[in-house]
Design a protein around this motif. Structure first.
Motif, PDB file in Angstrom:
ATOM      1  N   ARG A   1       0.856  -1.194   0.000  1.00 16.67           N
ATOM      2  CA  ARG A   1       0.000   0.000   0.000  1.00 16.67           C
ATOM      3  C   ARG A   1       0.887   1.237   0.000  1.00 16.67           C
ATOM      4  NH1 ARG A   1      -3.864   0.126   4.920  1.00 16.67           N
ATOM      5  NH2 ARG A   1      -1.909   0.565   6.013  1.00 16.67           N
ATOM      6  N   VAL A   2       0.531   2.214  -0.840  1.00 17.31           N
ATOM      7  CA  VAL A   2       1.288   3.464  -0.913  1.00 17.31           C
ATOM      8  C   VAL A   2       0.837   4.388   0.216  1.00 17.31           C
ATOM      9  CG1 VAL A   2       1.917   5.442  -2.341  1.00 17.31           C
ATOM     10  CG2 VAL A   2       1.477   3.216  -3.416  1.00 17.31           C
ATOM     11  N   ALA A   3       1.787   4.818   1.040  1.00 17.42           N
ATOM     12  CA  ALA A   3       1.492   5.699   2.170  1.00 17.42           C
ATOM     13  C   ALA A   3       1.198   7.120   1.684  1.00 17.42           C
ATOM     14  CB  ALA A   3       2.670   5.710   3.139  1.00 17.42           C
ATOM     15  N   PRO A   4       0.557   7.948   2.511  1.00 15.07           N
ATOM     16  CA  PRO A   4       0.296   9.342   2.125  1.00 15.07           C
ATOM     17  C   PRO A   4       1.597  10.086   1.824  1.00 15.07           C
ATOM     18  CG  PRO A   4      -0.996   8.748   4.055  1.00 15.07           C
ATOM     19  CD  PRO A   4      -0.029   7.619   3.825  1.00 15.07           C
ATOM     20  N   PRO A   5       1.561  11.076   0.936  1.00 16.29           N
ATOM     21  CA  PRO A   5       2.776  11.808   0.574  1.00 16.29           C
ATOM     22  C   PRO A   5       3.264  12.726   1.690  1.00 16.29           C
ATOM     23  CG  PRO A   5       0.862  12.762  -0.510  1.00 16.29           C
ATOM     24  CD  PRO A   5       0.393  11.509   0.157  1.00 16.29           C
ATOM     25  N   LEU A   6       4.579  12.803   1.807  1.00 16.62           N
ATOM     26  CA  LEU A   6       5.247  13.701   2.747  1.00 16.62           C
ATOM     27  C   LEU A   6       5.999  14.751   1.941  1.00 16.62           C
ATOM     28  CD1 LEU A   6       6.436  14.371   5.640  1.00 16.62           C
ATOM     29  CD2 LEU A   6       8.284  12.796   5.046  1.00 16.62           C
ATOM     30  N   CYS A   7       5.807  16.019   2.258  1.00 17.98           N
ATOM     31  CA  CYS A   7       6.509  17.086   1.542  1.00 17.98           C
ATOM     32  C   CYS A   7       7.884  17.305   2.166  1.00 17.98           C
ATOM     33  CB  CYS A   7       5.703  18.385   1.585  1.00 17.98           C
ATOM     34  SG  CYS A   7       6.432  19.698   0.562  1.00 17.98           S
ATOM     35  N   LEU A   8       8.921  17.306   1.327  1.00 14.32           N
ATOM     36  CA  LEU A   8      10.287  17.428   1.817  1.00 14.32           C
ATOM     37  C   LEU A   8      10.782  18.866   1.905  1.00 14.32           C
ATOM     38  CD1 LEU A   8      12.025  14.484  -0.080  1.00 14.32           C
ATOM     39  CD2 LEU A   8      10.561  14.442   1.944  1.00 14.32           C
ATOM     40  N   ASN A   9      10.134  19.790   1.218  1.00 16.27           N
ATOM     41  CA  ASN A   9      10.640  21.170   1.224  1.00 16.27           C
ATOM     42  C   ASN A   9       9.549  22.222   1.366  1.00 16.27           C
ATOM     43  OD1 ASN A   9       9.498  20.882  -1.295  1.00 16.27           O
ATOM     44  ND2 ASN A   9      11.291  21.589  -2.447  1.00 16.27           N
ATOM     45  N   CYS A  10       8.349  21.816   1.768  1.00 15.50           N
ATOM     46  CA  CYS A  10       7.281  22.808   1.964  1.00 15.50           C
ATOM     47  C   CYS A  10       7.610  23.763   3.104  1.00 15.50           C
ATOM     48  CB  CYS A  10       5.952  22.108   2.237  1.00 15.50           C
ATOM     49  SG  CYS A  10       5.220  21.340   0.774  1.00 15.50           S
ATOM     50  N   HIS A  11       8.433  23.308   4.059  1.00  9.80           N
ATOM     51  CA  HIS A  11       8.811  24.191   5.162  1.00  9.80           C
ATOM     52  C   HIS A  11       9.551  25.417   4.649  1.00  9.80           C
ATOM     53  CE1 HIS A  11      12.512  22.012   4.377  1.00  9.80           C
ATOM     54  NE2 HIS A  11      13.165  22.929   5.067  1.00  9.80           N
ATOM     55  N   ALA A  12      10.231  25.277   3.493  1.00  8.56           N
ATOM     56  CA  ALA A  12      10.992  26.387   2.928  1.00  8.56           C
ATOM     57  C   ALA A  12      10.178  27.184   1.914  1.00  8.56           C
ATOM     58  CB  ALA A  12      12.266  25.861   2.267  1.00  8.56           C
TER      59      ALA A  12
END
Length: 267
Positions: free
Chosen positions: A205-216
């Motif tokens: 199962r594909v897990a929900p997406p995590l944003c790697l650079n939205c903090h910036a």
């Protein structure tokens, strides 16, 4: 500053986007386990076996993305002057595994069916025992970011502007290099990653997406919640039907670039 551990990225920042909790690394399928599930009924070896597993994994993932999204494998090439230059003219563009759009006011890699900015999100499915850097596979990732800088979403403006995105779906032993995160951030391209959970018995199962650079790029913004993809069962390999597709490569930790010929039969 970002530290990449497995497929997880820990963001060191005083502000940032709020994201849902992600599954533990131990729950992710590994490249070796993926090969065990798919088997090798046709007794393939080397790059031929790598590609067969990669293509089947790609199709299974694209048909079961988070939020119920279903995409067909992309066959359209996109020209990239940067990849052409860095590869010495060997590769003139990129063929992302999946392509979808972006939409104004929606900060996520998988927009609704209707999008305001087509061909602005590239999806790459990776089963790599190692790190995916900008120069991976003859500068494939550099080329994708290069193309996305000229996408429809890249020219969007205003407080609810759309953003281009590069979205990785990966095995648990795949890392996204810091250089990829930093370069995407400089270009104002959102970078996302989902791990593929191993539910046991060949069910994934594909897990929900995590944003790697939205903090910036989007400091303080709350990202939309996304459900996991539908679980799917892995079946034995068959004819990949890979005409027109970018040939994926898996890495067994062999010396040299991913995809180097060698004994890649599942153990």
């Amino acid at each position: 500053m970002a530290l990449v551990l497995g497929w997880m990225v820990l963001v060191v920042s005083t502000t940032g986007c709020l994201v849902d909790e992600t599954p533990a690394l131990a729950d992710m399928v590994t490249t070796a386990k993926l090969r065990q599930y798919y088997g090798n009924p046709n007794r393939l070896s080397g790059i031929e076996y790598n590609r067969a597993v990669g293509l089947r994994f790609q199709r299974d993932v694209l048909g079961n993305l988070p939020g119920g999204k279903v995409l067909a494998s992309n066959r359209q090439p996109f020209p990239s002057p940067q990849r052409k230059e860095r590869s010495g003219g060997r590769f003139r563009g990129v063929i992302p595994d999946g392509v979808t759009g972006a939409i104004e006011g929606f900060k996520g890699p998988l927009p609704p069916v209707i999008s305001t900015h087509p061909e602005s999100t590239f999806i790459e499915v990776k089963a790599v025992k190692g790190t995916v850097n900008l120069d991976y596979a003859q500068y494939q990732i550099l080329g994708m970011l290069d193309v996305l800088t000229r996408s429809a979403a890249a020219s969007s403006t205003g407080p609810d502007r759309a953003y281009p995105s590069l979205y990785f779906v990966v095995t648990g032993d795949t890392s996204i290099g810091n250089g990829v995160v930093d370069h995407a951030t400089t270009l104002r391209i959102l970078l996302w990653v989902s791990g593929v959970e191993d539910l046991g018995g060949g069910d994934l199962r594909v897990a929900p997406p995590l944003c790697l650079n939205c903090h910036a790029i989007l400091p303080g913004k709350k990202l939309p919640g996304t459900l996991s993809g539908r679980s799917f069962h892995v079946h034995d390999l068959s004819d990949a039907g890979d005409r027109g597709l970018d040939k994926p490569m898996l890495d067994d930790g062999l010396v040299g670039h991913p995809g180097t010929p060698g004994n890649t039969r599942p153990h």
